[in-house]
Scaffold this motif. Structure first.
Motif, mmCIF file in Angstrom:
data_model
loop_
_atom_site.group_PDB
_atom_site.id
_atom_site.type_symbol
_atom_site.label_atom_id
_atom_site.label_comp_id
_atom_site.label_asym_id
_atom_site.label_seq_id
_atom_site.Cartn_x
_atom_site.Cartn_y
_atom_site.Cartn_z
ATOM 1 N N GLU A 236 0.861 -1.179 0.000
ATOM 2 C CA GLU A 236 0.000 0.000 0.000
ATOM 3 C C GLU A 236 0.901 1.233 0.000
ATOM 4 O O GLU A 236 2.082 1.156 0.335
ATOM 5 N N PHE A 237 0.327 2.380 -0.357
ATOM 6 C CA PHE A 237 1.105 3.623 -0.407
ATOM 7 C C PHE A 237 0.654 4.570 0.710
ATOM 8 O O PHE A 237 -0.548 4.692 1.002
ATOM 9 N N TYR A 238 1.656 5.245 1.304
ATOM 10 C CA TYR A 238 1.416 6.143 2.428
ATOM 11 C C TYR A 238 2.172 7.450 2.211
ATOM 12 O O TYR A 238 3.118 7.513 1.416
ATOM 13 N N ASP A 239 1.751 8.497 2.932
ATOM 14 C CA ASP A 239 2.430 9.788 2.810
ATOM 15 C C ASP A 239 3.636 9.841 3.745
ATOM 16 O O ASP A 239 4.002 8.845 4.378
ATOM 17 N N GLU A 240 4.259 11.002 3.871
ATOM 18 C CA GLU A 240 5.492 11.127 4.657
ATOM 19 C C GLU A 240 5.272 10.922 6.149
ATOM 20 O O GLU A 240 6.231 10.693 6.903
ATOM 21 N N ASP A 241 4.013 10.967 6.606
ATOM 22 C CA ASP A 241 3.706 10.762 8.025
ATOM 23 C C ASP A 241 3.132 9.373 8.303
ATOM 24 O O ASP A 241 2.747 9.082 9.446
ATOM 25 N N GLY A 242 3.061 8.538 7.271
ATOM 26 C CA GLY A 242 2.519 7.193 7.476
ATOM 27 C C GLY A 242 1.017 7.111 7.348
ATOM 28 O O GLY A 242 0.414 6.105 7.725
ATOM 29 N N LYS A 243 0.387 8.158 6.799
ATOM 30 C CA LYS A 243 -1.067 8.122 6.581
ATOM 31 C C LYS A 243 -1.357 7.505 5.216
ATOM 32 O O LYS A 243 -0.698 7.827 4.218
ATOM 33 N N THR A 244 -2.321 6.611 5.167
ATOM 34 C CA THR A 244 -2.666 5.958 3.908
ATOM 35 C C THR A 244 -3.190 6.963 2.892
ATOM 36 O O THR A 244 -3.852 7.943 3.262
ATOM 37 N N LEU A 245 -2.869 6.711 1.624
ATOM 38 C CA LEU A 245 -3.369 7.586 0.561
ATOM 39 C C LEU A 245 -4.784 7.211 0.134
ATOM 40 O O LEU A 245 -5.422 7.944 -0.616
ATOM 41 N N LYS A 246 -5.238 6.074 0.602
ATOM 42 C CA LYS A 246 -6.574 5.630 0.218
ATOM 43 C C LYS A 246 -7.646 6.409 0.973
ATOM 44 O O LYS A 246 -7.616 6.506 2.196
ATOM 45 N N MET A 382 -1.064 4.746 9.879
ATOM 46 C CA MET A 382 -0.168 3.713 10.380
ATOM 47 C C MET A 382 0.217 4.015 11.829
ATOM 48 O O MET A 382 0.334 5.171 12.227
ATOM 49 N N THR A 383 0.419 2.961 12.632
ATOM 50 C CA THR A 383 0.766 3.158 14.041
ATOM 51 C C THR A 383 1.841 2.148 14.466
ATOM 52 O O THR A 383 2.172 1.216 13.733
ATOM 53 N N GLY A 384 2.371 2.336 15.686
ATOM 54 C CA GLY A 384 3.252 1.369 16.332
ATOM 55 C C GLY A 384 4.547 1.095 15.593
ATOM 56 O O GLY A 384 5.145 1.972 14.968
ATOM 57 N N SER A 385 4.975 -0.194 15.673
ATOM 58 C CA SER A 385 6.253 -0.597 15.083
ATOM 59 C C SER A 385 6.238 -0.448 13.563
ATOM 60 O O SER A 385 7.286 -0.192 12.950
ATOM 61 N N ASN A 386 5.077 -0.609 12.943
ATOM 62 C CA ASN A 386 4.979 -0.421 11.498
ATOM 63 C C ASN A 386 5.374 1.007 11.118
ATOM 64 O O ASN A 386 6.136 1.220 10.161
ATOM 65 N N LYS A 387 4.873 1.964 11.861
ATOM 66 C CA LYS A 387 5.165 3.365 11.551
ATOM 67 C C LYS A 387 6.644 3.668 11.772
ATOM 68 O O LYS A 387 7.275 4.366 10.952
ATOM 69 N N THR A 388 7.211 3.136 12.855
ATOM 70 C CA THR A 388 8.634 3.365 13.140
ATOM 71 C C THR A 388 9.507 2.835 12.008
ATOM 72 O O THR A 388 10.413 3.517 11.517
#
Length: 407
Positions: A236-246, A382-388
């Motif tokens: 999936e694609f996300y922005d520079e802060d880990g927010k989904t583009l969907k 996105m949150t947690g270890s995924n975001k890190t």
């Protein structure tokens, strides 16, 4: 005096002859050595015939015309069936025949190329016919382009020498956040991706998007691919802060079109020749262009009216519904569940329409509103270890994009 004149005449004649001789001396021609091997075979060992599959040809009809001795086509087909389905032979695909160099000119190897990357080898040299699928070696090279748009996205990519098919991939990623018809000349962009090269030399298209940004309405919109843990390898694609583009809704119901008429409280109707409200957004496109539902939901209505022509209305939840008018063809039925991006019809000019387009209408709490002015709901961040892990991964890519885009 006569002696002097004679000497001058002789010298002039000699000079002219030498000059003429220099003119006619042929230049040395340097011949470029041609490649004499491919597919792992030395062409010098064979009589080589190269051709393409013609319309109506089959594997059987091609082989049957060759000098293969007493072997029967049926036996050949049966012997290779576990490796190659002879039904996949297609017109305009290349094949190569390697024949013996003796007087029999017997077919020894047949090679079929379904595409530039893959090929099948049929070896007739032994008593047992064998078939093998081969793939040419691939090299991946990273490429970065950026700067300012000098036209449409496709035009910009074309000028940069990039496969314009990349434009489709990019618009798909940004379907929820950017309307590419609204990008302007001078908007900044940056794209990092990898390209495939066969045998380290033949270009074979774009392999993978690594990261990108586009300036849209004064805002820089980043996009980076990432696979979250527990997502079964789904990218999936996300922005520079880990927010989904969907987002819950796509920006437009059709790709690569243009807005021909906007939502308006008072518009002059081109058919009825009077001023009236236009409670939708018109996207002009060629007849037959696929129309997709901008969000998942259930088909609430399908049908035909004198004004709307062929239309489909989709109910997405208790708040939102969308409608698509003037279709040339309806591809769904009432009560059918549809997913975001699913094709539900084709562009047409049925009903009150002066040309092929889709009128896209949007309801919020039962009231028709301008879809282009809404702040529509987005997906979960996105949150947690995924975001890190994600932020660590994209940091060098973001720096590279910023440098090529002059941010």
């Amino acid at each position: 005096m006569k002696y002097l004149v004679s000497i001058i005449i002789v010298l002039t004649t000699l000079f002219s002859c030498n000059k003429e001789e220099k003119k006619v001396i042929p230049k040395k021609i340097v011949k470029t050595k041609l490649e004499n091997s491919d597919f792992g075979f030395n062409y010098a060992d064979f009589n080589v015939v190269q051709d393409t599959v013609k319309k109506g040809d089959t594997f059987g009809t091609i082989i049957q015309k060759q000098n293969i001795g007493d072997r029967k086509v049926y036996e050949i087909v049966q012997s290779v069936k576990d490796t190659f389905d002879v039904r996949v032979i297609r017109p305009n695909k290349a094949y190569t025949m390697l024949r013996s160099k003796n007087k029999t000119n017997k077919l020894e190897v047949f090679i079929y190329q379904p595409d530039a990357l893959n090929y099948y080898i049929f070896d007739f040299r032994d008593s047992i016919i064998t078939a093998h699928k081969k793939t040419r070696p691939i090299t991946l090279r990273k490429k970065a382009i950026g700067g300012v748009l000098k036209g449409s996205l496709s035009e910009t990519l074309d000028k940069a020498g990039v496969d314009t098919g990349l434009a489709s991939q990019i618009t798909k990623v940004y379907s929820w956040t950017i309307d590419f018809f609204k990008l302007k000349r001078g908007d900044r962009f940056g794209i990092v991706f990898t390209e495939r090269f066969i045998n380290d030399s033949v270009y074979n298209g774009v392999h993978e998007l690594k990261g990108m940004f586009f300036e849209y309405k004064g805002k820089i919109n980043y996009a980076f691919p990432f696979v979250k843990e527990g997502e079964s390898g789904k990218v999936e694609f996300y922005d520079e802060d880990g927010k989904t583009l969907k987002n819950f809704f796509l920006k437009t119901p059709i790709k690569f079109s243009r807005i021909s008429s906007r939502f308006s409280a008072n518009r002059f109707h081109p058919v009825q020749k009077r001023w009236k409200a236009h409670k939708g957004t018109d996207y002009a496109a060629p007849t037959g262009t696929p129309i997709t539902t901008t969000a998942s939901g259930v088909v609430e209505q399908t049908g035909y009216t004198a004004g709307n022509g062929n239309y489909v209305k989709v109910k997405h939840n208790g708040t939102y519904s969308t409608q698509y008018l003037h279709m040339s063809k309806i591809l769904v039925r009432r009560g059918q569940r549809v997913t975001q991006g699913q094709v539900i019809g084709k562009v047409g000019s049925t009903g009150l329409a002066t040309g092929p387009h889709v009128c896209y209408r949007f309801w919020k709490n039962g009231v028709q509103v301008d879809a282009l002015r809404l702040n529509l709901p987005s997906g979960e961040p996105m949150t947690g270890s995924n975001k890190t892990k994600y932020l660590q991964t994209i940091e060098p890519l973001k720096m590279e994009l910023d440098s090529i885009g002059n941010l």
